[in-house]
Write a protein that holds these residues in place. Sequence first.
Motif, PDB file in Angstrom:
ATOM      1  N   ARG A 272       0.810  -1.198   0.000  1.00 25.01           N
ATOM      2  CA  ARG A 272       0.000   0.000   0.000  1.00 25.01           C
ATOM      3  C   ARG A 272       0.853   1.261   0.000  1.00 25.01           C
ATOM      4  O   ARG A 272       0.327   2.359   0.212  1.00 25.01           O
ATOM      5  N   ARG A 273       2.129   1.121  -0.249  1.00 23.37           N
ATOM      6  CA  ARG A 273       2.977   2.310  -0.333  1.00 23.37           C
ATOM      7  C   ARG A 273       2.604   3.112  -1.571  1.00 23.37           C
ATOM      8  O   ARG A 273       2.495   2.562  -2.666  1.00 23.37           O
ATOM      9  N   GLN A 274       2.434   4.410  -1.372  1.00 30.20           N
ATOM     10  CA  GLN A 274       2.035   5.261  -2.489  1.00 30.20           C
ATOM     11  C   GLN A 274       3.019   5.183  -3.641  1.00 30.20           C
ATOM     12  O   GLN A 274       2.617   5.202  -4.802  1.00 30.20           O
ATOM     13  N   SER A 275       4.304   5.097  -3.328  1.00 33.38           N
ATOM     14  CA  SER A 275       5.315   5.047  -4.387  1.00 33.38           C
ATOM     15  C   SER A 275       5.154   3.777  -5.220  1.00 33.38           C
ATOM     16  O   SER A 275       5.261   3.820  -6.453  1.00 33.38           O
ATOM     17  N   ASP A 276       4.883   2.637  -4.561  1.00 31.35           N
ATOM     18  CA  ASP A 276       4.714   1.382  -5.292  1.00 31.35           C
ATOM     19  C   ASP A 276       3.446   1.412  -6.131  1.00 31.35           C
ATOM     20  O   ASP A 276       3.421   0.932  -7.276  1.00 31.35           O
ATOM     21  N   VAL A 277       2.391   1.960  -5.562  1.00 30.20           N
ATOM     22  CA  VAL A 277       1.114   2.020  -6.279  1.00 30.20           C
ATOM     23  C   VAL A 277       1.225   2.940  -7.492  1.00 30.20           C
ATOM     24  O   VAL A 277       0.763   2.604  -8.595  1.00 30.20           O
ATOM     25  N   SER A 278       1.859   4.075  -7.320  1.00 26.42           N
ATOM     26  CA  SER A 278       2.038   5.004  -8.443  1.00 26.42           C
ATOM     27  C   SER A 278       2.910   4.375  -9.522  1.00 26.42           C
ATOM     28  O   SER A 278       2.648   4.545 -10.721  1.00 26.42           O
ATOM     29  N   LEU A 294      -6.846   3.042  -7.667  1.00 24.73           N
ATOM     30  CA  LEU A 294      -5.714   2.402  -7.003  1.00 24.73           C
ATOM     31  C   LEU A 294      -5.094   3.336  -5.968  1.00 24.73           C
ATOM     32  O   LEU A 294      -4.791   2.931  -4.834  1.00 24.73           O
ATOM     33  N   ILE A 295      -4.912   4.578  -6.335  1.00 26.71           N
ATOM     34  CA  ILE A 295      -4.293   5.550  -5.433  1.00 26.71           C
ATOM     35  C   ILE A 295      -5.210   5.855  -4.246  1.00 26.71           C
ATOM     36  O   ILE A 295      -4.750   6.019  -3.110  1.00 26.71           O
ATOM     37  N   ALA A 296      -6.529   5.909  -4.492  1.00 27.21           N
ATOM     38  CA  ALA A 296      -7.475   6.146  -3.391  1.00 27.21           C
ATOM     39  C   ALA A 296      -7.438   5.005  -2.386  1.00 27.21           C
ATOM     40  O   ALA A 296      -7.480   5.224  -1.166  1.00 27.21           O
ATOM     41  N   TRP A 297      -7.340   3.774  -2.884  1.00 25.14           N
ATOM     42  CA  TRP A 297      -7.257   2.608  -1.987  1.00 25.14           C
ATOM     43  C   TRP A 297      -6.014   2.686  -1.105  1.00 25.14           C
ATOM     44  O   TRP A 297      -6.043   2.327   0.072  1.00 25.14           O
ATOM     45  N   ALA A 298      -4.912   3.189  -1.661  1.00 27.84           N
ATOM     46  CA  ALA A 298      -3.637   3.209  -0.939  1.00 27.84           C
ATOM     47  C   ALA A 298      -3.437   4.463  -0.100  1.00 27.84           C
ATOM     48  O   ALA A 298      -2.417   4.578   0.587  1.00 27.84           O
ATOM     49  N   ASP A 299      -4.382   5.406  -0.108  1.00 28.27           N
ATOM     50  CA  ASP A 299      -4.226   6.670   0.614  1.00 28.27           C
ATOM     51  C   ASP A 299      -3.911   6.402   2.091  1.00 28.27           C
ATOM     52  O   ASP A 299      -4.728   5.813   2.811  1.00 28.27           O
ATOM     53  N   PRO A 300      -2.733   6.795   2.576  1.00 24.95           N
ATOM     54  CA  PRO A 300      -2.381   6.512   3.977  1.00 24.95           C
ATOM     55  C   PRO A 300      -3.300   7.187   4.985  1.00 24.95           C
ATOM     56  O   PRO A 300      -3.414   6.730   6.129  1.00 24.95           O
ATOM     57  N   ARG A 319     -15.152  11.260   3.074  1.00 29.93           N
ATOM     58  CA  ARG A 319     -13.817  11.841   2.845  1.00 29.93           C
ATOM     59  C   ARG A 319     -13.076  11.151   1.694  1.00 29.93           C
ATOM     60  O   ARG A 319     -12.388  11.812   0.908  1.00 29.93           O
ATOM     61  N   PHE A 320     -13.181   9.851   1.621  1.00 29.17           N
ATOM     62  CA  PHE A 320     -12.330   9.097   0.688  1.00 29.17           C
ATOM     63  C   PHE A 320     -13.106   8.430  -0.441  1.00 29.17           C
ATOM     64  O   PHE A 320     -12.505   7.920  -1.378  1.00 29.17           O
ATOM     65  N   GLY A 321     -14.430   8.419  -0.321  1.00 25.70           N
ATOM     66  CA  GLY A 321     -15.254   7.732  -1.307  1.00 25.70           C
ATOM     67  C   GLY A 321     -15.554   6.321  -0.858  1.00 25.70           C
ATOM     68  O   GLY A 321     -14.677   5.626  -0.338  1.00 25.70           O
ATOM     69  N   PRO A 322     -16.785   5.850  -1.047  1.00 29.90           N
ATOM     70  CA  PRO A 322     -17.150   4.515  -0.573  1.00 29.90           C
ATOM     71  C   PRO A 322     -16.388   3.389  -1.260  1.00 29.90           C
ATOM     72  O   PRO A 322     -16.105   2.359  -0.648  1.00 29.90           O
ATOM     73  N   ASP A 323     -16.023   3.585  -2.531  1.00 24.99           N
ATOM     74  CA  ASP A 323     -15.288   2.528  -3.240  1.00 24.99           C
ATOM     75  C   ASP A 323     -13.921   2.288  -2.598  1.00 24.99           C
ATOM     76  O   ASP A 323     -13.486   1.144  -2.452  1.00 24.99           O
ATOM     77  N   ALA A 324     -13.244   3.375  -2.209  1.00 27.06           N
ATOM     78  CA  ALA A 324     -11.932   3.220  -1.570  1.00 27.06           C
ATOM     79  C   ALA A 324     -12.059   2.497  -0.236  1.00 27.06           C
ATOM     80  O   ALA A 324     -11.223   1.655   0.118  1.00 27.06           O
TER      81      ALA A 324
END
Length: 401
Positions: A272-278, A294-300, A319-324
């Motif tokens: 879930r690291r943002q760098s890996d996801v990006s 993908l980025i929303a799921w990984a938001d720390p 705040r983050f969206g229900p899908d995330a």
Amino acid sequence: MTRPERISASWLEAPSSRAVMSALETARKGASRYVGGSVRNTLRGLSADDVDIATQLLPEETVAALEAAGIRVIPTGIEHGTVTAFYKGVPVEITTLRRDVETDGRRAVVAFTQDWAEDAARRDFRMNAIYAGPEGELYEVIPGSIEDAIAGRVIFIGAADERLIEDYLRILRFYRFNAWYGAGIDQTGQGACARQREGLKKIAAERIWKELKRTLAAPDPSAAFIAMEDAGVLAVLLPGAASAFLPALVEIEAAHDLTPDPLLRLMAMLTRRQSDVSAAASSLRLSNQEAARLIAWADPALGHVLGLSPTARREAFYRFGPDAVVDRAVIEVASGGEDTLASILADRHAWVRPVFPIGGDDALAAGLRGPEIGKRLKALEEAWIASAFRLSREDLLSRLK
């Protein structure tokens, strides 16, 4: 195992198949046969979505035969021998028999041939090189191919390394066909994929993601991705990715009646690291929508979601969206967290995003100007969220003033 002499299937009797094959038979009897997925799937007892025909007719002869029968034809890949017939809107792809003249791991230079064995030899797997005549009569050009299809054996034609060097995308096709049709990984093919894995770096990222997505959409792609990881193929495509949580995710999907979701399954293999996801989103050339999810799921800032109270869960939805939130919850359960998905999914189904009841015009009417507008509205929105969205417009306006 009894070797069938013919197949029967609804697609053989379909008006589109009958009309197109009749036109080709009229031009030259016995020169055209069904091939590929429709034949393979029928032998596997599966439905067939696409109908493909191989023919000894040259492309211009194929076009002439179809037009003579009043069938619309489009030269979709005529330089490689392929045209697509449309009978009452239903497509049927027809390709002249071919042999490879030159390959570079991505594209092939082909020459047309009249030899069925030459055409079969350039295909990838034995189960894909089975031909069927107009009435379903089977032609086994590669020995053992019919038995392979019935048993679910994904085996390269000839030398596996040679097939992969001709087109490195066949590495991913090997795992996709195992995910959808295979009954166990062929170790000869597995070894060849391990040896040739660096060739995938020559393939466009869009083609790689398209192939991976189709593999991830299989009912249970776990064994295929575990084999892909064991061969070092996954590390070439997605450094740091791992398939360990995929089996659990597939079980969770089944338990909660969730449709197989390729992007969710991709999440299960990433950190879930943002760098890996990006990096994954960039290397696979995901669409903007896919990358955003993908980025929303990984938001720390999202944190763990399984233990959230219903009120905190609704705040996270806002705040983050229900899908995330749902994506995060599913992956947390697959990683060993307590399965509270039923409650989360019920809340997601019932969720209607509340609308913050005041805005910029209200701030101006209250006498606010410049940066102060944004600051005050943000502070009031936080208070509104903290009240579980209960503060009324009147309450907020009074605080604004």
